[in-house]
Motif scaffolding. Structure first.
Motif, short mmCIF file in Angstrom:
data_model
loop_
_atom_site.label_atom_id
_atom_site.label_comp_id
_atom_site.label_asym_id
_atom_site.label_seq_id
_atom_site.Cartn_x
_atom_site.Cartn_y
_atom_site.Cartn_z
N UNK A 8 0.84 -1.21 0.00
CA UNK A 8 0.00 0.00 0.00
C UNK A 8 0.87 1.25 0.00
N UNK A 9 1.95 1.24 0.75
CA UNK A 9 2.86 2.38 0.78
C UNK A 9 3.51 2.58 -0.59
N UNK A 10 3.83 1.47 -1.25
CA UNK A 10 4.41 1.56 -2.59
C UNK A 10 3.40 2.16 -3.57
N UNK A 11 2.16 1.73 -3.48
CA UNK A 11 1.12 2.28 -4.36
C UNK A 11 0.98 3.79 -4.14
N UNK A 12 1.01 4.22 -2.90
CA UNK A 12 0.91 5.66 -2.60
C UNK A 12 2.10 6.42 -3.18
N UNK A 13 3.29 5.87 -3.02
CA UNK A 13 4.49 6.52 -3.55
C UNK A 13 4.43 6.60 -5.07
N UNK A 14 4.00 5.52 -5.70
CA UNK A 14 3.88 5.51 -7.17
C UNK A 14 2.82 6.49 -7.65
N UNK A 15 1.74 6.62 -6.90
CA UNK A 15 0.66 7.54 -7.29
C UNK A 15 1.15 8.98 -7.30
N UNK A 16 2.14 9.28 -6.50
CA UNK A 16 2.66 10.65 -6.43
C UNK A 16 3.57 10.99 -7.61
N UNK A 17 4.17 9.98 -8.23
CA UNK A 17 5.16 10.24 -9.28
C UNK A 17 4.54 10.95 -10.48
N UNK A 18 3.43 10.47 -10.99
CA UNK A 18 2.83 11.03 -12.20
C UNK A 18 2.52 12.51 -12.11
N UNK A 19 1.73 12.92 -11.12
CA UNK A 19 1.41 14.34 -11.01
C UNK A 19 2.63 15.23 -10.81
N UNK A 20 3.60 14.75 -10.06
CA UNK A 20 4.80 15.56 -9.84
C UNK A 20 5.61 15.65 -11.12
N UNK A 21 5.69 14.55 -11.86
CA UNK A 21 6.43 14.55 -13.12
C UNK A 21 5.78 15.54 -14.10
N UNK A 22 4.46 15.57 -14.15
CA UNK A 22 3.73 16.46 -15.04
C UNK A 22 3.95 17.93 -14.66
N UNK A 23 4.21 18.19 -13.39
CA UNK A 23 4.41 19.56 -12.93
C UNK A 23 5.65 20.20 -13.54
N UNK A 24 6.58 19.37 -14.01
CA UNK A 24 7.80 19.89 -14.61
C UNK A 24 8.87 20.24 -13.59
N UNK A 25 8.62 19.99 -12.33
CA UNK A 25 9.61 20.27 -11.28
C UNK A 25 10.58 19.11 -11.22
N UNK A 26 11.76 19.30 -11.79
CA UNK A 26 12.74 18.23 -11.91
C UNK A 26 13.20 17.72 -10.54
N UNK A 27 13.48 18.62 -9.62
CA UNK A 27 13.97 18.20 -8.29
C UNK A 27 12.91 17.39 -7.56
N UNK A 28 11.66 17.83 -7.62
CA UNK A 28 10.58 17.08 -6.97
C UNK A 28 10.40 15.71 -7.62
N UNK A 29 10.54 15.64 -8.94
CA UNK A 29 10.42 14.37 -9.64
C UNK A 29 11.55 13.42 -9.22
#
Length: 64
Positions: A8-29
Motif C-alpha cells: 500500500x505504501x508503494x502504491x501511494x508513492x507511485x501515485x505521487x510520481x505522475x502528477x509531480x512529473x507532469x508539474x515539470x519540477x525536476x527536483x521534486x520528480x
C-alpha cells in the motif's frame, strides 16, 4: 515516507510520481522517484529498486 514498506505504501508513492512529473519540477520528480526506489530496496526488491534508480538518468540529464 512513514517507515512502512507495505504494498500500500508503494502504491501511494507511485501515485505521487505522475502528477509531480507532469508539474515539470525536476527536483521534486527526482525526489519522488528516489523515494520509490528506496521503498523497493527496503522491501528487499533490489532489482526493482535498481531499475527505478535507472529511471533517474534521463530525468537528471546524465549519460545513459
Amino acid at each position: 515516507m512513514t517507515g512502512e514498506v507495505t504494498p500500500a505504501a508503494e502504491r501511494e508513492a507511485l501515485a505521487a510520481v505522475g502528477p509531480i512529473r507532469v508539474s515539470g519540477n525536476r527536483m521534486a520528480t527526482l525526489t519522488t522517484v528516489i523515494n520509490v526506489a528506496r521503498l523497493r530496496a527496503l522491501q528487499g526488491r533490489l532489482r526493482a529498486a535498481a531499475a527505478t534508480y535507472q529511471e533517474l538518468v534521463p530525468i537528471a540529464g546524465g549519460p545513459e
